[in-house]
Design a protein around this motif. Structure first.
Motif, PDB file in Angstrom:
ATOM      1  N   ARG A 410       0.823  -1.221   0.000  1.00 50.35           N
ATOM      2  CA  ARG A 410       0.000   0.000   0.000  1.00 50.35           C
ATOM      3  C   ARG A 410       0.849   1.260   0.000  1.00 50.35           C
ATOM      4  NH1 ARG A 410      -4.536   1.039   3.901  1.00 50.35           N
ATOM      5  NH2 ARG A 410      -5.897   1.509   2.177  1.00 50.35           N
ATOM      6  N   SER A 411       2.078   1.151   0.491  1.00 56.43           N
ATOM      7  CA  SER A 411       2.923   2.341   0.593  1.00 56.43           C
ATOM      8  C   SER A 411       3.665   2.644  -0.699  1.00 56.43           C
ATOM      9  CB  SER A 411       3.943   2.155   1.721  1.00 56.43           C
ATOM     10  OG  SER A 411       4.911   1.163   1.366  1.00 56.43           O
ATOM     11  N   LEU A 412       3.656   1.707  -1.658  1.00 56.29           N
ATOM     12  CA  LEU A 412       4.394   1.916  -2.906  1.00 56.29           C
ATOM     13  C   LEU A 412       3.779   3.045  -3.719  1.00 56.29           C
ATOM     14  CD1 LEU A 412       4.963  -1.807  -3.987  1.00 56.29           C
ATOM     15  CD2 LEU A 412       6.568  -0.295  -2.793  1.00 56.29           C
ATOM     16  N   GLN A 413       4.659   3.841  -4.358  1.00 54.53           N
ATOM     17  CA  GLN A 413       4.196   4.948  -5.197  1.00 54.53           C
ATOM     18  C   GLN A 413       4.960   4.941  -6.507  1.00 54.53           C
ATOM     19  OE1 GLN A 413       4.634   8.538  -2.943  1.00 54.53           O
ATOM     20  NE2 GLN A 413       3.008   8.005  -1.487  1.00 54.53           N
ATOM     21  N   GLY A 414       4.421   5.636  -7.526  1.00 52.80           N
ATOM     22  CA  GLY A 414       5.078   5.689  -8.808  1.00 52.80           C
ATOM     23  C   GLY A 414       5.168   4.304  -9.420  1.00 52.80           C
ATOM     24  N   SER A 415       6.259   4.041 -10.166  1.00 49.16           N
ATOM     25  CA  SER A 415       6.478   2.736 -10.792  1.00 49.16           C
ATOM     26  C   SER A 415       7.919   2.320 -10.618  1.00 49.16           C
ATOM     27  CB  SER A 415       6.156   2.789 -12.295  1.00 49.16           C
ATOM     28  OG  SER A 415       4.814   3.144 -12.516  1.00 49.16           O
ATOM     29  N   GLN A 416       8.126   1.044 -10.547  1.00 48.63           N
ATOM     30  CA  GLN A 416       9.499   0.511 -10.560  1.00 48.63           C
ATOM     31  C   GLN A 416       9.546  -0.568 -11.630  1.00 48.63           C
ATOM     32  OE1 GLN A 416      11.876  -0.222  -6.956  1.00 48.63           O
ATOM     33  NE2 GLN A 416      12.027  -2.335  -7.665  1.00 48.63           N
ATOM     34  N   THR A 430      13.735   5.233  -6.934  1.00 52.71           N
ATOM     35  CA  THR A 430      12.297   5.388  -7.099  1.00 52.71           C
ATOM     36  C   THR A 430      12.036   6.129  -8.406  1.00 52.71           C
ATOM     37  OG1 THR A 430      12.094   5.542  -4.712  1.00 52.71           O
ATOM     38  CG2 THR A 430      10.184   6.216  -6.006  1.00 52.71           C
ATOM     39  N   ASP A 432       9.170   7.777 -11.359  1.00 54.59           N
ATOM     40  CA  ASP A 432       7.808   8.269 -11.547  1.00 54.59           C
ATOM     41  C   ASP A 432       7.153   7.517 -12.690  1.00 54.59           C
ATOM     42  OD1 ASP A 432       8.820   9.228 -13.892  1.00 54.59           O
ATOM     43  OD2 ASP A 432       8.731  11.360 -13.340  1.00 54.59           O
ATOM     44  N   GLY A 433       5.947   7.925 -13.081  1.00 56.33           N
ATOM     45  CA  GLY A 433       5.215   7.197 -14.100  1.00 56.33           C
ATOM     46  C   GLY A 433       5.891   7.188 -15.454  1.00 56.33           C
TER      47      GLY A 433
END
Length: 528
Positions: A410-416, A430, A432-433
């Motif tokens: 749930r804490s993941l953001q953007g994309s990897q 980290t 971004d999109g």
């Protein structure tokens, strides 16, 4: 009949008569503890546990429930400066007396679990697991003591254990059986209320064993007699595990004879060979491949897959019996093999049972096939789902529970989308999109500029405050005590805010000052 004194060093009966009289005055409140201990130091100087045993047998009149009424704490306080009741250090691990001591230590740990569980709503399977172990204790520890130890002491003239302690043994046994009955019948309030008394009575019994019975046995029973006792002990069995040490020649001979002459053993071997001939391999190497739905796997591989699943699963069959759970290292809620074969309703607190029953009913009737729940707390998100299991004909075959700690997800953001090894020795990237790098940072615990004053760490220090500054301490605490493994589970997030070092020392079964010193040593290592 044998005379007890014939199997003991020389006895000063006048001294012991004085000891018993003083003890009775103290118990009756006719003399203070300070004055009684002063007289013991001046007149008695030293006292052996077997002297107390002899004095009570020879001088005190027989009272059937004497051992139940005897206040062992008072006696230990009275005699602590003149009588040594420390454990023997020179005996091998498989010595009968050391086996009793080990079982008592395991029992103390078990009673701590009882102490912990009474704080929470009753989940029957948790209590059944504890009471299965307690049942083993009265079915094995007590009978072994009564039939082996008491018997030999009685032959040597020491009949007090048989006539008085056995009464206390039976009292505790009956108390445990009655409590098990309360659990079976659902008398939860009465059951919980009685646990403190049960624990106190068991502690009382094992303290009486260790203060007088075991030391007196060591004084009266020869090494050869103890060696002979081992085979009978093994035949009855041990409470919490097998005995360390090498088998005697007699035991080895029995094992050899069983393997060569037991027709049942040969039949099992022949059957295994026959099954293997037709592709049903039952060998321990588990090398035969099994046809699974979309491939072939060995039993070993199947077990490894379940063990490494990133989620926890439990399977309950159509008869509402727990048949399987995945034993993963990251398990959200603890499980034990004791739940296998038990009614699933007993795996939940009573206030939740109606929900379990409704899910089963809806799934069985085909009215529903799936339901989900989640636990959402600060720094913790647990997702739980239940799926109806059906065969190819649509027949209800049970329920699959899936549970996952989704806090990190749930804490993941953007994309990897690029390879990134998450390790404290590597940097974490980290994106971004648009797949552009927006930040680089060390994946190790965030640097915290504040430090803890080691001299101010005490029992009131909160563990969470130490972990905030020294996060590696969370995994290193396991080196101090295996009981700190619970800190590796998601539930630690709920528990930690309330845990002081005093509380941690109790739960970890580590003396407070020892725990503090070991924590300080770890912190000093981190600072290097």
């Amino acid at each position: 009949m044998e005379i007890m004194s014939n199997h003991l060093p020389k006895i000063d009966e006048e001294k012991l008569k004085f000891v018993i009289e003083l003890k009775e005055k103290y118990n009756a409140g006719e003399i203070s503890l300070t004055d009684a201990k002063k007289q013991l130091k001046e007149r008695v100087k030293t006292l052996k546990p077997y002297e107390i045993a002899y004095a009570e047998q020879k001088i005190m009149p027989f009272v059937e429930d004497e051992c139940i009424k005897e206040n062992i704490q008072n006696m230990m306080l009275l005699f602590d400066e003149v009588m040594d009741t420390s454990r023997p250090t020179e005996l091998p691990t498989d010595h009968p007396i050391m086996c009793y001591y080990r079982e008592n230590d395991d029992m103390r740990k078990l009673l701590k679990e009882v102490e912990n569980l009474i704080q929470f709503p009753v989940i029957k399977n948790q209590w059944y697991e504890l009471y299965d172990k307690l049942d083993l204790w009265w079915k094995l520890h007590l009978p072994r003591k009564q039939n082996q130890l008491y018997s030999l002491l009685e032959k040597k003239g020491f009949t007090r254990p048989t006539t008085t302690m056995w009464v206390l043994d039976d009292f505790v046994r009956d108390e445990l059986k009655e409590n098990r009955k309360m659990l079976d019948e659902g008398n939860e309030e009465e059951f919980i209320a009685s646990q403190t008394s049960v624990a106190a009575d068991i502690i009382d019994l094992i303290q009486k064993e260790e203060t007088v019975l075991y030391p007196t046995s060591l004084a009266m029973i020869t090494a050869e007699e103890f060696e002979d006792m081992k085979s009978g002990d093994r035949e009855i069995g041990f409470t919490f595990g097998k005995i360390e040490g090498t088998a005697t020649n007699e035991t080895k001979k029995i094992q050899v004879n069983n393997s060569s002459t037991n027709p049942g053993g040969n039949l099992a071997k022949d059957l295994a060979n026959l099954l293997g001939k037709y592709g049903f391999n039952s060998n321990s190497n588990e090398s035969s491949e099994l046809d699974v739905a979309t491939g072939k796997m060995t039993l070993e591989q199947i077990n490894l897959v379940f063990k490494h699943l990133p989620v926890d699963i439990t399977y309950v069959d159509e008869n509402e019996i727990v048949k399987f759970y995945s034993d993963t290292a990251h398990r959200v809620f603890p499980r034990s093999k004791n739940v296998i074969g038990r009614d699933v309703k007993n795996c939940h607190p009573r206030k939740s049972v109606h929900i379990v029953e409704e899910i089963i009913e809806k799934f069985r009737k085909g009215e529903q096939d799936f339901v989900e729940f989640w636990i959402n707390k600060p720094e913790l998100f647990i997702y739980i789902s239940y799926t109806a299991v059906k065969d190819e004909n649509g027949k209800f075959r049970g329920i699959l529970e899936m549970m996952q700690d989704c806090t990190k997800i749930r804490s993941l953001q953007g994309s990897q989308t690029l390879l990134n090894w998450q390790n404290e020795n590597f940097e974490t990237k980290t994106y971004d999109g648009n797949n552009e790098e927006i930040k680089k940072e060390e994946n190790s615990a965030e640097e915290n500029s504040s430090e803890i004053d080691l001299d101010k760490i005490n029992g009131d220090t909160y563990l969470k405050d130490l972990l905030k500054v020294y996060p590696k301490l969370k995994e290193d605490l396991v080196k101090i005590s295996e009981n700190f493994k619970l800190l590796q589970t998601p539930l630690a997030a709920i528990m930690l805010p309330k845990v002081t070092l005093q509380k941690a020392s109790e739960r970890g079964e580590v003396e407070l000052n020892t725990l503090i010193e070991k924590i300080k040593l770890l912190i000093k290592e981190y600072k290097k």
